[in-house]
Design a protein around this motif. Structure first.
Motif, short mmCIF file in Angstrom:
data_model
loop_
_atom_site.label_atom_id
_atom_site.label_comp_id
_atom_site.label_asym_id
_atom_site.label_seq_id
_atom_site.Cartn_x
_atom_site.Cartn_y
_atom_site.Cartn_z
N ALA A 198 52.24 32.69 42.42
CA ALA A 198 52.09 33.89 41.42
C ALA A 198 50.70 34.89 41.93
O ALA A 198 49.84 34.28 42.85
N MET A 199 50.75 35.28 42.24
CA MET A 199 49.17 36.57 41.72
C MET A 199 48.64 36.75 40.66
O MET A 199 49.24 37.49 39.75
N VAL A 200 47.56 36.31 40.13
CA VAL A 200 47.01 36.72 38.65
C VAL A 200 45.78 37.53 39.15
O VAL A 200 44.93 37.09 40.23
N LEU A 201 45.73 39.04 38.51
CA LEU A 201 44.75 39.79 38.62
C LEU A 201 44.02 39.48 37.66
O LEU A 201 44.55 40.52 36.59
N VAL A 202 42.47 39.38 37.55
CA VAL A 202 41.85 39.31 36.51
C VAL A 202 40.92 40.24 35.90
O VAL A 202 40.03 40.73 37.20
N GLY A 203 41.18 40.78 35.02
CA GLY A 203 40.34 41.82 34.39
C GLY A 203 38.76 41.23 34.20
O GLY A 203 38.58 40.49 34.27
N ALA A 204 37.67 42.49 34.59
CA ALA A 204 36.06 42.03 34.12
C ALA A 204 36.00 43.18 33.71
O ALA A 204 36.27 44.67 33.04
N VAL A 213 51.90 48.31 42.46
CA VAL A 213 52.73 49.08 43.27
C VAL A 213 53.84 49.61 42.74
O VAL A 213 54.08 50.51 42.88
N TRP A 214 54.49 48.99 42.33
CA TRP A 214 55.66 48.89 41.48
C TRP A 214 55.45 50.14 40.12
O TRP A 214 56.81 50.32 39.52
N GLY A 248 48.60 45.20 44.63
CA GLY A 248 48.19 46.18 43.59
C GLY A 248 46.36 46.79 44.08
O GLY A 248 45.98 46.50 45.54
N ARG A 249 45.87 46.43 43.41
CA ARG A 249 44.15 47.30 43.17
C ARG A 249 43.29 47.37 42.22
O ARG A 249 44.44 47.35 40.94
#
Length: 288
Positions: A198-204, A213-214, A248-249
């Motif tokens: 899993a890749m978890v992208l954490v906001g801030a 990308v999808w 992603g980004r």
């Protein structure tokens, strides 16, 4: 009260979502000379190495977001080869790396948080990573802000989880309990030949957008509830990303957490330890 504690306590009362969306509106706007002036200030303030960028002239960017998510020159971050080599997914700095013990992940001295909460309480997803391994990597304003795959995988699920928008810098990480499991985040879960990842992208604070990308922009807008999307394991509609592919980004920087299933990893690289700098494509760990 110390200055550090004051900085942290102010975040509890700051209207973080409102501030973040306001900054996001400016970052997405084509404000001409104002945008150019801010980009030039940012480059100087954070000592950005524009020689690494595909487009090194600040005038090439119509918006601050275009600049912040700038591409690197081709071949600048070679992807380490080898079927058992897991690579670093971002430029940044290691916050933590180690085992997931008792369903909990280490955040900082005196603080940990639950895998259950991080993944929005889905027992089936949680079970994939019990007794596995994790790493947390912080992306500073100086860094390249595209996120890439540490190993080849097939996307099976994406989860949007609403939450707070505390800063994720080292100071806040050391003082806010359960930080990464309380901030807004996007969880992406993959099947790999070696097990689940899993890749978890954490906001801030002032992270104006998280994209994949999808799916394109996942947030904003924000919402009060968890949303989940499932993806096929095979067939024409399966989404397969190879090691090193962009995932992603962040539009303004944040943190990623990578999770690996039980007994997937033999070990993390000797140099991959808290405080160490990371560079996309360099070895991060070895698979069993």
């Amino acid at each position: 009260m110390s200055l550090d504690k004051l900085k942290v306590n102010l975040q509890y009362i700051l209207p973080k979502h409102a501030v973040s969306r306001l900054v996001g509106s400016f970052a997405a706007s084509e404000a001409g000379p104002l945008t150019q002036a801010f980009i030039k200030w940012f480059i100087k303030r954070y000592n950005i190495n524009m020689d690494e960028a595909l487009h090194s002239d600040p005038k090439a960017f119509k918006t601050f977001n275009d600049f912040f998510t700038r591409e690197l020159k081709p071949g600048l971050r070679p992807i380490a080869e080898g079927d058992k080599v897991v690579v670093q997914p971002v430029d940044g700095a290691v916050s933590q790396a180690g085992p997931i013990e008792g369903g909990r992940l280490f955040q900082a001295k005196g603080h940990d948080y639950s895998l259950h909460t991080l993944l929005a309480g889905t027992s089936e997803d949680e079970a994939k990573f019990h007794d596995g391994q994790f790493t947390t990597v912080y992306l500073s304003p100086t860094d390249y802000h595209r996120i890439h795959m540490p190993m080849t995988g097939t996307l099976r699920k994406m989860i949007y989880i609403p939450g707070d928008l505390f800063s994720v810098n080292p100071l806040t990480t050391a003082h806010v309990p359960g930080l990464f499991a309380r901030n807004e985040r996007v969880v992406t879960i993959f099947d790999t030949d070696h097990g689940p990842m899993a890749m978890v992208l954490v906001g801030a604070t002032i992270v104006a957008s998280i994209e994949t990308v999808w799916a394109g922009t996942v947030t904003p807008p924000t919402g009060p509830q968890v949303f989940s999307w499932d993806y096929p394991a095979e067939g024409d509609n399966a989404i397969v990303l190879n090691k090193g592919d962009e995932l992603g980004r962040f539009k303004l920087g944040s943190t990623i957490i990578a999770l690996f299933g039980k007994e997937m990893l033999e070990q993390f690289d000797d140099n991959f330890e808290p405080g160490a700098s990371t560079r996309l494509g360099q070895p991060m760990a070895t698979l069993r």
